[in-house]
Design a protein around this motif. Structure first.
Motif, PDB file in Angstrom:
ATOM      1  N   TYR A  88       0.891  -1.196  -0.011  1.00  0.00           N
ATOM      2  CA  TYR A  88      -0.065  -0.038   0.015  1.00  0.00           C
ATOM      3  C   TYR A  88       1.056   1.255   0.149  1.00  0.00           C
ATOM      4  CZ  TYR A  88      -3.605  -3.247   1.016  1.00  0.00           C
ATOM      5  OH  TYR A  88      -4.425  -4.388   0.886  1.00  0.00           O
ATOM      6  N   ASP A 152      -8.232  -4.934  -4.040  1.00  0.00           N
ATOM      7  CA  ASP A 152      -7.659  -3.768  -3.491  1.00  0.00           C
ATOM      8  C   ASP A 152      -7.704  -2.676  -4.497  1.00  0.00           C
ATOM      9  OD1 ASP A 152      -7.343  -4.511  -1.175  1.00  0.00           O
ATOM     10  OD2 ASP A 152      -5.425  -5.352  -1.265  1.00  0.00           O
ATOM     11  N   HIS A 155      -8.141   1.216  -3.842  1.00  0.00           N
ATOM     12  CA  HIS A 155      -6.834   1.694  -2.952  1.00  0.00           C
ATOM     13  C   HIS A 155      -5.925   2.202  -4.250  1.00  0.00           C
ATOM     14  CE1 HIS A 155      -3.422   2.790  -0.618  1.00  0.00           C
ATOM     15  NE2 HIS A 155      -2.672   1.754  -1.579  1.00  0.00           N
ATOM     16  N   ASP A 160      -6.460   6.189  -2.078  1.00  0.00           N
ATOM     17  CA  ASP A 160      -6.453   5.598  -0.484  1.00  0.00           C
ATOM     18  C   ASP A 160      -5.285   5.324  -0.071  1.00  0.00           C
ATOM     19  OD1 ASP A 160      -9.110   6.098  -1.278  1.00  0.00           O
ATOM     20  OD2 ASP A 160      -9.668   3.934  -1.534  1.00  0.00           O
ATOM     21  N   TRP A 162      -2.973   2.909   3.246  1.00  0.00           N
ATOM     22  CA  TRP A 162      -3.176   2.129   4.208  1.00  0.00           C
ATOM     23  C   TRP A 162      -1.924   1.941   4.894  1.00  0.00           C
ATOM     24  CZ3 TRP A 162      -6.499  -1.186   6.548  1.00  0.00           C
ATOM     25  CH2 TRP A 162      -6.181  -2.261   7.055  1.00  0.00           C
ATOM     26  N   TYR A 167      -6.980   3.013   7.645  1.00  0.00           N
ATOM     27  CA  TYR A 167      -7.288   2.994   6.282  1.00  0.00           C
ATOM     28  C   TYR A 167      -8.221   4.192   6.068  1.00  0.00           C
ATOM     29  CZ  TYR A 167      -9.339   1.844   1.646  1.00  0.00           C
ATOM     30  OH  TYR A 167      -9.843   1.983   0.609  1.00  0.00           O
ATOM     31  N   ARG A 169      -9.198   7.793   3.023  1.00  0.00           N
ATOM     32  CA  ARG A 169      -9.000   8.379   1.664  1.00  0.00           C
ATOM     33  C   ARG A 169      -8.502   9.675   1.921  1.00  0.00           C
ATOM     34  NH1 ARG A 169     -10.456   8.340  -3.640  1.00  0.00           N
ATOM     35  NH2 ARG A 169     -11.979   6.562  -3.356  1.00  0.00           N
TER      36      ARG A 169
END
Length: 196
Positions: A88, A152, A155, A160, A162, A167, A169
């Motif tokens: 992420y 995902d 994301h 977004d 993480w 988590y 936005r």
């Protein structure tokens, strides 16, 4: 008699050519149906070094193909390359146009900085997709993907983020302290080590 034999030969050649062209088209449609049946995730040989200058065995790619309708052999798709140790925070995402013509799959990315990719000499089944890619680097880039359901995409395509604690936005114009550098040029998004 000679004239009849000549016309029969012309008809036979025409039927054979039609059968061959139909056969290739049917094969392309069959492969298109398999490609659009899920997400394809796995490893791409020297690709990460060629494209991003990153090396190691902890990089993976996920690709999604969407068709233009029943029987189509082209459509849209998107791809994310990511570091499996921090997926992420270290990734690159881009959409593409794809097509299959006589067994060759071509990907033209929305971001012109991403080289077109030509997929050839591949094996494709409902669960496995492996073969070789050519991205202009003059190397046979070997890939091995499996058919998965990847959750995902939001994301990677929407900003977004993480980490181990939350988590959320990101608000436009804000950069949370834990979010790595993001480069979003409107055609691709690169984050962390892929943004450098």
């Amino acid at each position: 008699m000679k004239k009849i034999s000549f016309y029969a030969l012309i008809i036979l050649v025409s039927m054979t050519a039609t059968a061959v062209l139909t056969s290739c088209e049917d094969e392309d449609q069959y492969e298109s149906n398999i490609l659009t049946s899920g997400d394809w995730e796995g490893y791409l040989g020297e690709y990460y070094y060629d494209r991003w200058g990153l090396s190691g065995n902890y990089y993976e790619t996920v690709m999604h193909f969407s068709g233009r309708g029943v029987g189509s052999t082209s459509g849209r798709g998107y791809q994310v390359d990511y570091n499996t140790r921090s997926p992420y925070n270290n990734y690159a995402y881009c959409g593409f146009q794809w097509s299959i013509v006589q067994g060759q799959i071509t990907l033209i990315y929305d971001d012109a900085e991403w080289s077109p990719v030509y997929i050839y000499d591949y094996y494709l089944s409902s669960s496995r997709f492996r073969g070789y890619m050519d991205d202009g680097s003059r190397r046979n880039i070997k890939f091995d993907f499996e058919n998965v359901h990847f959750d995902d995409w939001g994301h990677y395509s929407g900003g977004d983020y993480w980490d181990d604690y939350y988590y959320a936005r990101g608000a436009e114009g804000s950069t949370p302290a834990k979010q790595p550098a993001v480069v979003d040029n409107g055609k691709s998004i690169r984050c962390g080590e892929f943004a450098n």
